[in-house]
Scaffold this motif. Structure first.
Motif, PDB file in Angstrom:
ATOM      1  N   LEU A 144      85.665   9.368  22.702  1.00 17.01           N
ATOM      2  CA  LEU A 144      85.657  10.479  23.663  1.00 17.01           C
ATOM      3  C   LEU A 144      86.985  10.579  24.418  1.00 17.01           C
ATOM      4  CD1 LEU A 144      83.591  12.617  24.391  1.00 17.01           C
ATOM      5  CD2 LEU A 144      82.832  11.199  26.281  1.00 17.01           C
ATOM      6  N   TRP A 145      87.536   9.424  24.778  1.00 21.46           N
ATOM      7  CA  TRP A 145      88.798   9.437  25.520  1.00 21.46           C
ATOM      8  C   TRP A 145      89.932  10.000  24.659  1.00 21.46           C
ATOM      9  CZ3 TRP A 145      90.989   9.785  29.971  1.00 21.46           C
ATOM     10  CH2 TRP A 145      92.351   9.522  30.095  1.00 21.46           C
ATOM     11  N   LYS A 159      93.216  16.907  24.416  1.00 21.19           N
ATOM     12  CA  LYS A 159      93.104  18.139  25.195  1.00 21.19           C
ATOM     13  C   LYS A 159      93.998  18.083  26.430  1.00 21.19           C
ATOM     14  CE  LYS A 159      88.562  19.499  23.591  1.00 21.19           C
ATOM     15  NZ  LYS A 159      87.157  19.712  23.850  1.00 21.19           N
ATOM     16  N   LEU A 160      94.109  16.881  26.969  1.00 21.39           N
ATOM     17  CA  LEU A 160      94.937  16.735  28.175  1.00 21.39           C
ATOM     18  C   LEU A 160      96.399  17.054  27.893  1.00 21.39           C
ATOM     19  CD1 LEU A 160      93.528  13.455  29.784  1.00 21.39           C
ATOM     20  CD2 LEU A 160      93.397  15.765  30.709  1.00 21.39           C
ATOM     21  N   GLU A 161      96.811  16.735  26.666  1.00 21.85           N
ATOM     22  CA  GLU A 161      98.192  17.014  26.293  1.00 21.85           C
ATOM     23  C   GLU A 161      98.500  18.497  26.428  1.00 21.85           C
ATOM     24  OE1 GLU A 161     100.454  14.778  25.771  1.00 21.85           O
ATOM     25  OE2 GLU A 161      98.924  13.227  26.057  1.00 21.85           O
ATOM     26  N   VAL A 209      75.156   5.557  25.965  1.00 23.10           N
ATOM     27  CA  VAL A 209      76.579   5.205  25.911  1.00 23.10           C
ATOM     28  C   VAL A 209      77.356   6.324  25.215  1.00 23.10           C
ATOM     29  CG1 VAL A 209      78.248   3.534  25.030  1.00 23.10           C
ATOM     30  CG2 VAL A 209      76.027   2.756  25.894  1.00 23.10           C
ATOM     31  N   ALA A 210      78.412   6.763  25.852  1.00 20.28           N
ATOM     32  CA  ALA A 210      79.221   7.854  25.295  1.00 20.28           C
ATOM     33  C   ALA A 210      79.987   7.359  24.067  1.00 20.28           C
ATOM     34  CB  ALA A 210      80.187   8.354  26.365  1.00 20.28           C
ATOM     35  N   PRO A 211      80.330   8.242  23.136  1.00 20.75           N
ATOM     36  CA  PRO A 211      81.075   7.829  21.940  1.00 20.75           C
ATOM     37  C   PRO A 211      82.422   7.197  22.318  1.00 20.75           C
ATOM     38  CG  PRO A 211      80.360  10.123  21.780  1.00 20.75           C
ATOM     39  CD  PRO A 211      80.035   9.679  23.155  1.00 20.75           C
ATOM     40  N   ASP A 212      82.842   6.226  21.515  1.00 29.80           N
ATOM     41  CA  ASP A 212      84.095   5.521  21.811  1.00 29.80           C
ATOM     42  C   ASP A 212      85.323   6.427  21.743  1.00 29.80           C
ATOM     43  OD1 ASP A 212      82.832   3.178  22.295  1.00 29.80           O
ATOM     44  OD2 ASP A 212      82.993   2.438  20.229  1.00 29.80           O
ATOM     45  N   GLN A 260      89.731  12.067  22.246  1.00 30.45           N
ATOM     46  CA  GLN A 260      89.557  13.530  22.140  1.00 30.45           C
ATOM     47  C   GLN A 260      89.991  14.219  23.430  1.00 30.45           C
ATOM     48  OE1 GLN A 260      85.541  14.593  21.004  1.00 30.45           O
ATOM     49  NE2 GLN A 260      85.448  12.936  19.509  1.00 30.45           N
ATOM     50  N   LEU A 261      89.613  13.595  24.522  1.00 26.85           N
ATOM     51  CA  LEU A 261      89.961  14.179  25.823  1.00 26.85           C
ATOM     52  C   LEU A 261      91.473  14.141  26.033  1.00 26.85           C
ATOM     53  CD1 LEU A 261      88.838  15.311  28.499  1.00 26.85           C
ATOM     54  CD2 LEU A 261      88.704  12.974  29.335  1.00 26.85           C
ATOM     55  N   GLN A 311      96.957  20.417  28.470  1.00 21.52           N
ATOM     56  CA  GLN A 311      96.547  20.853  29.813  1.00 21.52           C
ATOM     57  C   GLN A 311      97.689  20.580  30.785  1.00 21.52           C
ATOM     58  OE1 GLN A 311      92.926  21.356  30.165  1.00 21.52           O
ATOM     59  NE2 GLN A 311      93.227  22.280  32.156  1.00 21.52           N
TER      60      GLN A 311
END
Lengths: 396, 196
Positions: free
Chosen positions: A62-63, A69-71, A57-60, A65-66, A73
């Motif tokens: 993660l979104w 980064k999206l901001e 299970v991926a860390p909670d 953090q992503l 991008q």
């Protein structure tokens, strides 16, 4: 000897990636080719090991953090046109939650239907009466899916094609369920009644679960019946079958039988032409520990007294099952009927030295199977070589 | 594990992908939530359990997905396209890194039948850990097909499509990978058989 080894196809064979025809060709080759069989065992172990890989299970966060980064991008839309009304409306929080719920429900339903239709199954042919699969009567033929029950009443019989490896005939008043079918394992459950199996696959591919033991095919033909109390009786007509429950295992050759009881597991195998007194005493010994015969003798004593050369099958198994004092009695009778070969000592046997017991069993096999030299060579190749690869021969 | 996998496919349909292509953040979030664990699992096994590296690679994959999803034309399955990104990201990252970190101490595992029942659960956990470690030690071209087969349940044909090789090559690499696993973990043979 073999120019067309099948090693390159073995992972595909284990994972059901081959066509039925290719799969059958591999299975047939494996029966005859020791080299490929050895390779198959190795790959099969690798397949089983890889099957233990869990999803992580991926860390909670993660979104989040992503998203940060999206901001930074630049999201380049496919079209510079403003978002359509439809997209704007459908991706609002509430509609998206409803839509997601509906999609999940739809997806689960579709998946359930897909699995019902695409799950592996075996063909069932009606032999007599009206056999049922689930709650439906079958016509001339039907399909038994994984998890489904096949049931016959007092006037019905049916025949199951076990993938491409054999056939099973189902007698009246019998209830069986298909537990699993894949290239490396085919498994039925016999809840009650009687079935006859003819299997021509490599050993340990076909299993039958009963309430008091599991019959593992070693390339053979046999009948198996289970009564309403869950007790079963295995009778082997060709080859060998291993009857087991947890760490208790009985190796049963053609002409021999083995009873099982719930909570106890397999009893000691015996040849069906043994004396009635021998069989009765063995039943007491296996399933009524501590019981004495009317004469006052212990069951073990009577088994020993009644045993013939062929009954060394029973005595050899008893070595493992009796206490050390009684083991001396069993050993002496066994040694009198079939002297141990060079390298097998009294002390070693009494201490259950695995190597010595295996060596002795190798000699005793000749008595139990009563085969000609030619046939014996084939059976040895089958039961010993393949059994050894599988860790079966003499396995306790 | 299975419920996530079975729910994933029906959610991501053409409409969601088209919304992502138009830059819809919520649609992208949906796509992320659907595939995050599967992408992360491949990454974590590719980097010997290094969760930081796995999280980095997972983010890279989704960032790349976001910036290139407009190029997805639907010629292949979306999952094939996604796992191609994952495979490439793992290979690129591995090239940058010259060493792998171990999963932790691989302690010898006792035979499962020798243990008391309450210990068997822990034996299974240890078994899974041993498999993880052995997977991490495989060469990448043997490891990736195994991860795609066992994590994503792709067929040989789909794996071939993702990795850009033939189906025969996939079969051959899986053969080698399985044999390598069996060789490294041969001491667990009884445990695996009894655990079935």
């Amino acid at each position: 000897m073999f120019s067309n080894h099948v090693t390159k196809d073995l992972s595909g064979y284990c994972q059901g990636e081959l066509s039925a025809e290719a799969s059958r060709a591999v299975a047939e080759h494996l029966i005859a080719c020791r080299r490929c069989r050895s390779e198959y065992e190795e790959i099969k172990l690798g397949v089983k090991l890889a099957g233990h890989l869990p999803l992580v299970v991926a860390p909670d966060d993660l979104w989040s953090q992503l998203e940060a980064k999206l901001e930074n991008q630049t999201i380049r839309p496919k079209s510079d046109r403003p978002r359509s009304r439809f997209v704007g409306r459908i991706f609002r929080p509430v509609p998206i939650a409803i839509a997601a719920t509906l999609l999940v429900a739809f997806g689960m339903t579709a998946l359930w239907i897909y699995r019902q239709e695409s799950r592996p199954s075996w063909e069932v042919a009606r032999l007599l009466g009206a056999p049922m699969i689930g709650s439906s009567r079958i016509g001339q033929t039907g399909q038994l899916g994984v998890g489904q029950w096949l049931e016959t009443d007092s006037a019905s019989r049916a025949k199951i094609s076990v993938a491409s490896i054999g056939q099973v005939e189902i007698d009246p008043n019998t209830r069986v369920r298909l537990i699993e079918t894949r290239a490396t394992e085919h498994r039925l459950e016999l809840a009650r009644g009687r079935m006859s199996a003819h299997i021509w696959a490599p050993p340990r591919l076909f299993f039958v679960d009963t309430p008091s033991g599991v019959a593992a095919d070693l390339g053979c033909a046999y009948t198996l019946e289970v009564d309403d109390a869950g007790a079963s009786l295995l009778r082997v007509t060709a080859g060998w079958v291993a009857m087991q429950l947890r760490d208790r295992e009985s190796m049963v050759p053609a002409g021999a039988a083995c009873a099982t009881r719930p909570g106890i597991g397999p009893g000691t195998p015996y040849f069906e032409d043994a004396s009635e007194a021998f069989r009765a005493a063995l039943t007491k010994l296996d399933f009524e520990p501590g019981a004495s015969n009317p004469s006052g003798d212990s069951s073990l004593k009577q088994v020993i007294e009644e045993s013939r050369v062929r009954d060394t099958l029973t005595l050899w198994h008893l070595l493992y099952r009796v206490n050390p004092d009684d083991r001396v009695l069993v050993f002496e009778r066994l040694a009198a009927l079939a002297p141990p070969p060079n390298g097998v000592t009294r002390e070693g046997v009494l201490q259950l030295d695995e190597g010595m017991l295996r060596l002795w069993k190798g000699e005793l096999d000749n008595i139990w199977t009563g085969d000609s030299a030619l046939r014996k060579g084939w059976i040895n190749a089958w039961t010993r070589t393949v059994g050894k690869i599988k860790g079966l021969e003499g396995k306790r | 594990m299975e419920p996530r996998a079975v729910m994933a496919e029906p959610i991501i349909d053409e409409r969601v992908i088209k919304a992502c292509q138009k830059g819809d953040r919520e649609a992208f979030r949906l796509l992320f939530e659907t595939y995050r664990d599967r992408v992360y699992s491949i990454a974590v096994y590719s980097f010997a359990g290094d969760q930081t590296a796995a999280a980095d690679v997972t983010q890279q994959v989704f960032l790349k997905l976001l910036t290139t999803i407009s190029q997805f034309r639907g010629d292949s399955q979306f999952t094939t396209w996604l796992y191609r990104l994952v495979a490439n990201a793992c290979i690129d990252e591995q090239r940058k890194r010259k060493r792998f970190l171990p999963f932790g101490d691989a302690t010898p595992v006792n035979r499962i039948e020798d243990r008391k029942p309450q210990e068997r659960h822990y034996a299974k956990v240890e078994l899974a850990d041993s498999v993880k470690l052995a997977i991490a030690e495989l060469k990448p071209h043997f490891r990736l097909p195994i991860l795609l087969k066992y994590m994503e349940e792709l067929s040989y044909e789909e794996i071939a499509d993702v990795l850009g090789c033939s189906k025969g090559t996939v079969a051959s690499r899986l053969n080698r990978g399985h044999k390598e696993l069996a060789r490294r973990l041969s001491h667990l043979r009884d445990q695996v058989v009894l655990g079935d």
